[in-house]
Scaffold this motif. Sequence first.
Motif, PDB file in Angstrom:
ATOM      1  N   ARG A 170      -9.616   5.373   5.657  1.00  0.00           N
ATOM      2  CA  ARG A 170      -9.410   5.069   4.244  1.00  0.00           C
ATOM      3  C   ARG A 170      -7.960   5.321   3.821  1.00  0.00           C
ATOM      4  O   ARG A 170      -7.576   5.026   2.691  1.00  0.00           O
ATOM      5  CB  ARG A 170     -10.319   5.941   3.389  1.00  0.00           C
ATOM      6  N   GLY A 171      -7.170   5.905   4.724  1.00  0.00           N
ATOM      7  CA  GLY A 171      -5.835   6.384   4.394  1.00  0.00           C
ATOM      8  C   GLY A 171      -5.903   7.872   4.142  1.00  0.00           C
ATOM      9  O   GLY A 171      -6.739   8.341   3.362  1.00  0.00           O
ATOM     10  N   CYS A 172      -5.055   8.639   4.810  1.00  0.00           N
ATOM     11  CA  CYS A 172      -5.116  10.102   4.704  1.00  0.00           C
ATOM     12  C   CYS A 172      -4.089  10.615   3.703  1.00  0.00           C
ATOM     13  O   CYS A 172      -2.881  10.497   3.937  1.00  0.00           O
ATOM     14  CB  CYS A 172      -4.871  10.744   6.068  1.00  0.00           C
ATOM     15  N   PRO A 173      -4.522  11.197   2.574  1.00  0.00           N
ATOM     16  CA  PRO A 173      -3.565  11.688   1.581  1.00  0.00           C
ATOM     17  C   PRO A 173      -2.751  12.873   2.076  1.00  0.00           C
ATOM     18  O   PRO A 173      -1.698  13.178   1.522  1.00  0.00           O
ATOM     19  CB  PRO A 173      -4.466  12.092   0.403  1.00  0.00           C
ATOM     20  N   PHE A 174      -3.235  13.547   3.138  1.00  0.00           N
ATOM     21  CA  PHE A 174      -2.519  14.699   3.683  1.00  0.00           C
ATOM     22  C   PHE A 174      -1.501  14.286   4.748  1.00  0.00           C
ATOM     23  O   PHE A 174      -0.678  15.096   5.162  1.00  0.00           O
ATOM     24  CB  PHE A 174      -3.513  15.692   4.301  1.00  0.00           C
ATOM     25  N   VAL A 206       0.877  -1.177   0.000  1.00  0.00           N
ATOM     26  CA  VAL A 206       0.000   0.000   0.000  1.00  0.00           C
ATOM     27  C   VAL A 206       0.908   1.218   0.000  1.00  0.00           C
ATOM     28  O   VAL A 206       1.584   1.501   0.995  1.00  0.00           O
ATOM     29  CB  VAL A 206      -0.943   0.032   1.225  1.00  0.00           C
ATOM     30  N   ASN A 207       0.967   1.919  -1.123  1.00  0.00           N
ATOM     31  CA  ASN A 207       1.760   3.130  -1.228  1.00  0.00           C
ATOM     32  C   ASN A 207       0.973   4.316  -0.694  1.00  0.00           C
ATOM     33  O   ASN A 207      -0.222   4.460  -0.992  1.00  0.00           O
ATOM     34  CB  ASN A 207       2.155   3.390  -2.688  1.00  0.00           C
ATOM     35  N   HIS A 208       1.658   5.140   0.081  1.00  0.00           N
ATOM     36  CA  HIS A 208       1.021   6.325   0.646  1.00  0.00           C
ATOM     37  C   HIS A 208       0.414   7.177  -0.468  1.00  0.00           C
ATOM     38  O   HIS A 208       1.045   7.426  -1.486  1.00  0.00           O
ATOM     39  CB  HIS A 208       2.062   7.122   1.433  1.00  0.00           C
ATOM     40  N   VAL A 209      -0.804   7.592  -0.277  1.00  0.00           N
ATOM     41  CA  VAL A 209      -1.619   8.418  -1.182  1.00  0.00           C
ATOM     42  C   VAL A 209      -2.109   7.621  -2.388  1.00  0.00           C
ATOM     43  O   VAL A 209      -3.320   7.456  -2.578  1.00  0.00           O
ATOM     44  CB  VAL A 209      -0.897   9.705  -1.648  1.00  0.00           C
ATOM     45  N   GLN A 210      -1.206   7.119  -3.225  1.00  0.00           N
ATOM     46  CA  GLN A 210      -1.647   6.551  -4.496  1.00  0.00           C
ATOM     47  C   GLN A 210      -2.494   5.291  -4.318  1.00  0.00           C
ATOM     48  O   GLN A 210      -3.300   4.958  -5.200  1.00  0.00           O
ATOM     49  CB  GLN A 210      -0.453   6.265  -5.394  1.00  0.00           C
ATOM     50  N   ASP A 211      -2.346   4.586  -3.189  1.00  0.00           N
ATOM     51  CA  ASP A 211      -3.134   3.371  -2.979  1.00  0.00           C
ATOM     52  C   ASP A 211      -4.291   3.566  -2.005  1.00  0.00           C
ATOM     53  O   ASP A 211      -4.892   2.588  -1.556  1.00  0.00           O
ATOM     54  CB  ASP A 211      -2.235   2.234  -2.491  1.00  0.00           C
TER      55      ASP A 211
END
Length: 567
Positions: free
Chosen positions: A233-237, A41-46
Amino acid sequence: MNENVVYDAIVVGTGITGGWAAKELCENGLKTLVLERGPMVNHVQDYKTMNDDSWDYPLKGELSRSDKEKYHKQLRVGWAPREDVKHFFVNDLEHPYQETKRFDWIRGYQVGGRSLTWGRQSYRWSDIDFEANKKEGIAVDWPVRYRDIAPWYDKVESYIGVSGENLGLKQLPDGQFLPPMDLNCVEKEFQQSMKTEFQDGRLLTIGRAAHITKDTTDFTGRGPCQYRNRCWRGCPFGGYFSSNSSTLPAAERTGNLTLRPNSIVYEVIYDDDQKKATGVKIIDAETNEKIEFKSRIVFLCASAMASVGILLQSKSKAFPNGLGNNYDEVGRNLMDHHYQLGASAKVEGHLDKYYKGRRPNGFYIPRFVNLDEKTKRNGFLRGFGYQGGANRTHWSEMVAEMGYGKALKEAILKPGGWEIGMTGFGEMLPYHDNRVTLSKDKKDQWGLPQLDFDVEFKENEQNMREVIKEEAVAMLKAAGFKDVKPYDRETGPGLGIHEMGGARMGHNPKTSVLNKHNQVHGVPNVYVTDGAFMTSASCVNPSLTYMAFTARAANHAVKQFKQHKFS
């Protein structure tokens, strides 16, 4: 990858503790292989659902019938998984386990583990917690005290970013905090009521949460919380702390990190002649290939129950019942926090007020019982705290049963009245017969034995639950709130998602698995720093403590390594 390379360290797992172990080891110059059983799981892109809304899904976020079957145990938690986040929770049909007694094992198999979906509540332990076992004659004594861990709490809080306020409480030590999030108007009313109506030291504060709450460049690659409350969901920030946004990138920047996803570690290799671990065995989750990797140090950070399973499977001539298990202590003394009970109420007034954004945090009421003779309660040991919040209810409650036309259109534009609720989190005692073992006949799809849980709440927990409900009701009524209702849902150990124990720390190798530095007794180059090391449970969320102990253990390992203790 070259299987003949001897790494300085192997870290098993990429969650809260695995990320910290990787960061500390890599930043101190150790060539480190990090193994994760789940996919990358790549940060942001995934974070594929990070901007979705409920109406983007056919069932507005609810799972289909077929998916509910796939996640039938994960769904016991009541609030997850949903369509927007199911990919961060395990499929129970693909990853089964056995329950001699009910155990709600909530898991996330991917790079980042449950650091992507954790509740982010971050509280320090005090010596009231570290000394309780010894003072009460329960289980075994912790081999550390608060002074040993305090500097590591400082380090972790300063790095991950924890918002909150210092209170000067002996049972909840102060920390290195970013500005606290705001309480809303109803929560402030409740806070004031507690000050005036109760004289036993209880108070209400905003939760201490691992969120950046100010514009700053102190956190590389991370920005402040945007109050979207879509954290799981994973935070893009990078507003909240996760391995993916913080510790793993830090490890990668050193050039010392090798990360291998889809690698199911099932055994620590022990060399009977060298009397130390020499690496680990894995199964490639995609190809089913069995591979061995070599290292001088092994850190088990796979999550408490998974690390216990690895220890139990790691058999050798010296450890025929599993690594560190010559005295039948591996897999015992399992704990969790019991919750899913509390109270709620309606609140009159404040209809001219609302709140801005979706605060990903609530209020916290620290433990106020069994702290001293003045606060002693009969019927149970230890204590509990509360997490909760107030909000304006859904607009539909304002719509009359037969409403339609102009009246309906006007009603749906208005928020409902205020409501408030809180949930208790109580400490569970460590019982020697609460344990997990390897199933004798049930295997998973890779041919590995499933875990079999035999864990239960006992009299101390049941007695405490009654008081948790009573006190929640009393506080809400004292504030003058209306329609106060207690609740107590069916629950079992594991549902707090704070599973602990199984390889506890202690002074005596005959009654514990790890020493004060998180090393396996007799195998000093194997460290266990996830929740398995816990000797008791406290009543606060444990992740901050896991991280502090992991940072401490990793730096101890580095010193030992540089002194050639593991050559």
